[in-house]
Design a protein around this motif. Structure first.
Motif, PDB file in Angstrom:
ATOM      1  N   ILE A   1     -11.319   5.510   4.670  1.00  0.00           N
ATOM      2  CA  ILE A   1     -11.205   5.783   6.107  1.00  0.00           C
ATOM      3  C   ILE A   1     -11.755   7.178   6.441  1.00  0.00           C
ATOM      4  O   ILE A   1     -12.264   7.400   7.534  1.00  0.00           O
ATOM      5  CB  ILE A   1      -9.759   5.583   6.636  1.00  0.00           C
ATOM      6  CG1 ILE A   1      -9.711   5.775   8.165  1.00  0.00           C
ATOM      7  CG2 ILE A   1      -8.752   6.461   5.953  1.00  0.00           C
ATOM      8  CD1 ILE A   1      -8.365   5.539   8.797  1.00  0.00           C
TER       9      ILE A   1
ATOM     10  N   GLY B   1       1.798  -1.153  -4.743  1.00  0.00           N
ATOM     11  CA  GLY B   1       0.675  -0.215  -4.855  1.00  0.00           C
ATOM     12  C   GLY B   1      -0.552  -0.975  -5.341  1.00  0.00           C
ATOM     13  O   GLY B   1      -0.529  -2.208  -5.454  1.00  0.00           O
TER      14      GLY B   1
ATOM     15  N   TYR C   1       0.742  -9.719  -3.213  1.00  0.00           N
ATOM     16  CA  TYR C   1       0.879  -9.074  -1.900  1.00  0.00           C
ATOM     17  C   TYR C   1       1.184 -10.109  -0.820  1.00  0.00           C
ATOM     18  O   TYR C   1       1.963  -9.861   0.092  1.00  0.00           O
ATOM     19  CB  TYR C   1      -0.395  -8.285  -1.564  1.00  0.00           C
ATOM     20  CG  TYR C   1      -0.752  -7.289  -2.650  1.00  0.00           C
ATOM     21  CD1 TYR C   1      -0.084  -6.064  -2.733  1.00  0.00           C
ATOM     22  CD2 TYR C   1      -1.711  -7.590  -3.614  1.00  0.00           C
ATOM     23  CE1 TYR C   1      -0.392  -5.160  -3.745  1.00  0.00           C
ATOM     24  CE2 TYR C   1      -2.019  -6.695  -4.630  1.00  0.00           C
ATOM     25  CZ  TYR C   1      -1.354  -5.490  -4.693  1.00  0.00           C
ATOM     26  OH  TYR C   1      -1.641  -4.602  -5.697  1.00  0.00           O
TER      27      TYR C   1
ATOM     28  N   ILE D   1      -2.482  -1.601   2.969  1.00  0.00           N
ATOM     29  CA  ILE D   1      -3.520  -1.690   1.944  1.00  0.00           C
ATOM     30  C   ILE D   1      -4.815  -1.309   2.642  1.00  0.00           C
ATOM     31  O   ILE D   1      -4.946  -1.488   3.852  1.00  0.00           O
ATOM     32  CB  ILE D   1      -3.564  -3.134   1.384  1.00  0.00           C
ATOM     33  CG1 ILE D   1      -2.302  -3.400   0.564  1.00  0.00           C
ATOM     34  CG2 ILE D   1      -4.824  -3.393   0.567  1.00  0.00           C
ATOM     35  CD1 ILE D   1      -2.160  -4.841   0.099  1.00  0.00           C
TER      36      ILE D   1
ATOM     37  N   MET E   1      -6.485  11.678   4.801  1.00  0.00           N
ATOM     38  CA  MET E   1      -6.392  10.216   4.715  1.00  0.00           C
ATOM     39  C   MET E   1      -7.041   9.728   3.432  1.00  0.00           C
ATOM     40  O   MET E   1      -7.642  10.494   2.692  1.00  0.00           O
ATOM     41  CB  MET E   1      -7.138   9.584   5.904  1.00  0.00           C
ATOM     42  CG  MET E   1      -6.800  10.186   7.246  1.00  0.00           C
ATOM     43  SD  MET E   1      -7.680   9.411   8.615  1.00  0.00           S
ATOM     44  CE  MET E   1      -9.319  10.089   8.410  1.00  0.00           C
ATOM     45  N   GLY E   2      -6.962   8.425   3.190  1.00  0.00           N
ATOM     46  CA  GLY E   2      -7.630   7.832   2.039  1.00  0.00           C
ATOM     47  C   GLY E   2      -9.134   8.027   2.131  1.00  0.00           C
ATOM     48  O   GLY E   2      -9.670   8.323   3.201  1.00  0.00           O
TER      49      GLY E   2
ATOM     50  N   GLY F   1       0.835  -1.205   0.000  1.00  0.00           N
ATOM     51  CA  GLY F   1       0.000   0.000   0.000  1.00  0.00           C
ATOM     52  C   GLY F   1       0.868   1.253   0.000  1.00  0.00           C
ATOM     53  O   GLY F   1       0.485   2.279   0.557  1.00  0.00           O
ATOM     54  N   SER F   2       2.028   1.172  -0.642  1.00  0.00           N
ATOM     55  CA  SER F   2       2.991   2.290  -0.600  1.00  0.00           C
ATOM     56  C   SER F   2       2.451   3.565  -1.240  1.00  0.00           C
ATOM     57  O   SER F   2       2.880   4.661  -0.895  1.00  0.00           O
ATOM     58  CB  SER F   2       4.309   1.893  -1.275  1.00  0.00           C
ATOM     59  OG  SER F   2       4.119   1.721  -2.664  1.00  0.00           O
TER      60      SER F   2
ATOM     61  N   GLY G   1      -0.582   4.749  -1.035  1.00  0.00           N
ATOM     62  CA  GLY G   1      -1.676   5.358  -0.294  1.00  0.00           C
ATOM     63  C   GLY G   1      -1.190   6.422   0.674  1.00  0.00           C
ATOM     64  O   GLY G   1      -0.004   6.769   0.712  1.00  0.00           O
ATOM     65  N   SER G   2      -2.125   6.923   1.447  1.00  0.00           N
ATOM     66  CA  SER G   2      -1.818   7.982   2.397  1.00  0.00           C
ATOM     67  C   SER G   2      -0.784   7.510   3.435  1.00  0.00           C
ATOM     68  O   SER G   2       0.236   8.178   3.672  1.00  0.00           O
ATOM     69  CB  SER G   2      -3.143   8.407   3.046  1.00  0.00           C
ATOM     70  OG  SER G   2      -2.917   9.179   4.172  1.00  0.00           O
TER      71      SER G   2
ATOM     72  N   MET H   1       0.569  11.337  10.909  1.00  0.00           N
ATOM     73  CA  MET H   1       0.773   9.890  10.929  1.00  0.00           C
ATOM     74  C   MET H   1       2.242   9.490  10.840  1.00  0.00           C
ATOM     75  O   MET H   1       2.588   8.345  11.117  1.00  0.00           O
ATOM     76  CB  MET H   1      -0.040   9.215   9.815  1.00  0.00           C
ATOM     77  CG  MET H   1      -1.544   9.168  10.084  1.00  0.00           C
ATOM     78  SD  MET H   1      -2.006   8.468  11.685  1.00  0.00           S
ATOM     79  CE  MET H   1      -1.492   6.761  11.498  1.00  0.00           C
TER      80      MET H   1
ATOM     81  N   ALA I   1      -1.160  -0.965   9.741  1.00  0.00           N
ATOM     82  CA  ALA I   1      -2.121   0.129   9.570  1.00  0.00           C
ATOM     83  C   ALA I   1      -3.481  -0.428   9.206  1.00  0.00           C
ATOM     84  O   ALA I   1      -4.508   0.123   9.588  1.00  0.00           O
ATOM     85  CB  ALA I   1      -1.644   1.087   8.482  1.00  0.00           C
ATOM     86  N   ASN I   2      -3.486  -1.546   8.475  1.00  0.00           N
ATOM     87  CA  ASN I   2      -4.746  -2.123   7.980  1.00  0.00           C
ATOM     88  C   ASN I   2      -5.561  -2.730   9.123  1.00  0.00           C
ATOM     89  O   ASN I   2      -5.458  -3.914   9.446  1.00  0.00           O
ATOM     90  CB  ASN I   2      -4.430  -3.186   6.912  1.00  0.00           C
ATOM     91  CG  ASN I   2      -5.678  -3.870   6.386  1.00  0.00           C
ATOM     92  OD1 ASN I   2      -6.062  -4.923   6.863  1.00  0.00           O
ATOM     93  ND2 ASN I   2      -6.333  -3.259   5.418  1.00  0.00           N
ATOM     94  N   LYS I   3      -6.412  -1.889   9.732  1.00  0.00           N
ATOM     95  CA  LYS I   3      -7.205  -2.350  10.877  1.00  0.00           C
ATOM     96  C   LYS I   3      -8.230  -3.392  10.472  1.00  0.00           C
ATOM     97  O   LYS I   3      -8.617  -4.243  11.259  1.00  0.00           O
ATOM     98  CB  LYS I   3      -7.876  -1.160  11.563  1.00  0.00           C
ATOM     99  CG  LYS I   3      -8.856  -0.393  10.715  1.00  0.00           C
ATOM    100  CD  LYS I   3      -9.240   0.939  11.358  1.00  0.00           C
ATOM    101  CE  LYS I   3      -8.233   2.025  11.019  1.00  0.00           C
ATOM    102  NZ  LYS I   3      -8.477   3.306  11.658  1.00  0.00           N
ATOM    103  N   GLU I   4      -8.673  -3.336   9.183  1.00  0.00           N
ATOM    104  CA  GLU I   4      -9.697  -4.277   8.733  1.00  0.00           C
ATOM    105  C   GLU I   4      -9.227  -5.719   8.895  1.00  0.00           C
ATOM    106  O   GLU I   4     -10.043  -6.611   9.125  1.00  0.00           O
ATOM    107  CB  GLU I   4     -10.070  -4.005   7.269  1.00  0.00           C
ATOM    108  CG  GLU I   4     -10.782  -2.656   7.026  1.00  0.00           C
ATOM    109  CD  GLU I   4      -9.813  -1.504   6.716  1.00  0.00           C
ATOM    110  OE1 GLU I   4      -8.590  -1.643   6.972  1.00  0.00           O
ATOM    111  OE2 GLU I   4     -10.275  -0.467   6.214  1.00  0.00           O
TER     112      GLU I   4
END
Ligand code: NAD
Ligand code: MG
Length: 388
Positions: free
Chosen positions: A214, A40, A89, A105, A210-211, A13-14, A16-17, A272, A127-130
């Motif tokens: 989110i 990406g 990935y 991501i 942010m993205g 996810g480079s 992204g935000s 961040m 970072a990916n809390k999901e």
């Protein structure tokens, strides 16, 4: 154990935000890192720019059709291997030489790579809390087995991590975790006021850039709901032990309360790069070219209770976590579908919580003890919503 420096990094996810902020950190401390891979999604142009600057031997993007366009943008003397598609990935997350993986991501797509990194025993800047919402139980189990370390990038969880450090053991367990929430762009509005809000208003977060996904989650308080689940999964506490307080200035990033009533907080200006650097360099502290917090300048820090009537998503997330391990999968899938429809102008704002509540009401629980079962339920939930 944390890896030595220079650290061999894989950044998922480079483009992204979070990914871009991570590269700002790396740029300031190049001697501490060696970048093995940049991954990406669809943004070929930005990935090419990053690749030219950092020259990793591996690149990844989502669509195989985009690979030639990426190749075309690179100079002749730089010929990295280009991987494509979702398996790329996962392959990068468990790459033999990789020591640390940044999981940045967005959405459920981050789950399989995060689990792969945990199973491969990597240090994970998460970072990916999901991914914790979908399968925190599997990720925790894998970390336990392999010794993989999760360093939370999410600012609240990073704050908790720091306020928990040096504590623990049977006599100093946290009594409760207190997550702060900015309240988003619609703080103070009633439910009636939210009927007409537009995509642009919802994307306009007061304190963080942010993205898109989110940002919408922050406006509905679903982001805080996902973060309650994230906190429960990271720190092994039930949802009743996690409170949320709205703090519009985003200076206090969260607190841990102990049995004696002591509350330890983490403060800082909202950027961040701070929690990202804490994770990427852990346990080392590095300087960042950022403005420092001056409390006299902020003068006022305010706190208030969240409004669960106007913002039901926080309640829905807590209920889903309490209901059992499959409910958060449904919650997350329904949220991703609803946010996507809203961003594309297909549904109105208040239909977001409605869709999630209906999807949860229709779900009676199922076993999700394998990643395949989780991804199957994620897929079925999305299909059911898109058809209706
Ligand atoms: P973003 O939309 O800016 O970036 C997402 C990245 O993932 C991009 O590199 C994109 O190309 C890639 N991507 C998107 N879909 C993909 C897919 N299907 N497969 C592979 N790659 C894909 O998002 P963001 O704001 O950087 O957020 C990333 C994650 O970090 C989210 O889980 C978010 O909740 C979390 N997070 C973000 C912030 C923040 O300040 N932005 C703070 C805390 C946590
Ligand atoms: Mg957060």
């Amino acid at each position: 154990a944390t890896p030595d420096f220079p650290r061999k990094l894989v950044l998922l996810g480079s483009t992204g935000s979070i990914g871009q902020s991570a590269l700002r950190v790396v740029e300031q401390h190049p001697e501490l890192f060696s970048i093995l891979a940049l991954a990406g999604g669809r943004n070929v142009k930005r990935l090419a720019e990053q690749a030219i600057q950092f020259r990793p031997p591996l690149l990844a993007l989502l669509n195989a059709e985009d690979a030639p366009r990426l190749q075309d943008r690179l100079p002749a003397d730089y010929t990295p291997e280009i991987l494509t598609g979702s398996p790329a990935y996962v392959a990068l997350a468990r790459l033999e030489e990789a020591q640390m993986v940044l999981s940045a991501i967005v959405g459920a797509a981050g789950f399989a790579p995060t689990l792969a990194a945990a199973r491969a025993g990597k240090a994970i800047a998460l970072a990916n809390k999901e991914s914790l919402v979908l399968g925190g139980h599997l990720i925790r189990e894998a970390c336990h087995r392999t010794g993989a370390l999760i360093l939370p990038v999410d600012s609240e969880h990073n704050a908790l991590f720091q306020a928990l450090a040096g504590h623990g053991g049977e006599h100093s367990q946290p009594y409760r975790l207190i997550l702060t929430a900015s309240g988003g762009p619609f703080r103070g509005r009633s439910r009636e006021d939210l009927h007409q809000v537009t995509r642009e208003q919802a994307l306009n977060h007061p304190n963080w850039s942010m993205g898109a996904k989110i940002s919408i989650d922050s406006s509905t308080l679903m982001n805080k709901g996902l973060e309650v689940i994230e906190a429960c999964q990271l720190y092994g506490v039930p949802a009743e032990q996690v409170d949320v307080v709205v703090h519009p200035q985003s200076i206090v990033h969260s607190l841990v309360e102990y049995d004696d009533g002591s509350q330890l907080a983490h403060l800082g200006l909202p950027d961040m790069q701070v929690p990202i650097a804490h994770c990427l360099c852990y346990p080392r502290r590095v300087t960042l070219g950022l403005k420092r917090l001056n409390l006299a300048e902020c003068a006022k820090l305010t706190f208030e209770a969240p409004d669960l009537t106007a913002f039901p998503c926080l309640r829905l997330a807590k209920e889903a976590f309490a209901a059992g391990p499959s409910h958060p999968v449904v919650l997350n899938a329904a949220n991703e579908v609803a946010v996507d429809l809203f961003l594309n102008g297909k549904i109105r704002y208040l239909a977001i919580p409605e869709m999630i509540e209906n999807a949860l009401a229709a779900h009676s629980g199922t076993t999700v003890d394998t990643p395949e079962a989780i991804l199957q339920l994620d897929k079925e939930t999305r299909q059911a919503l898109i058809q209706s």
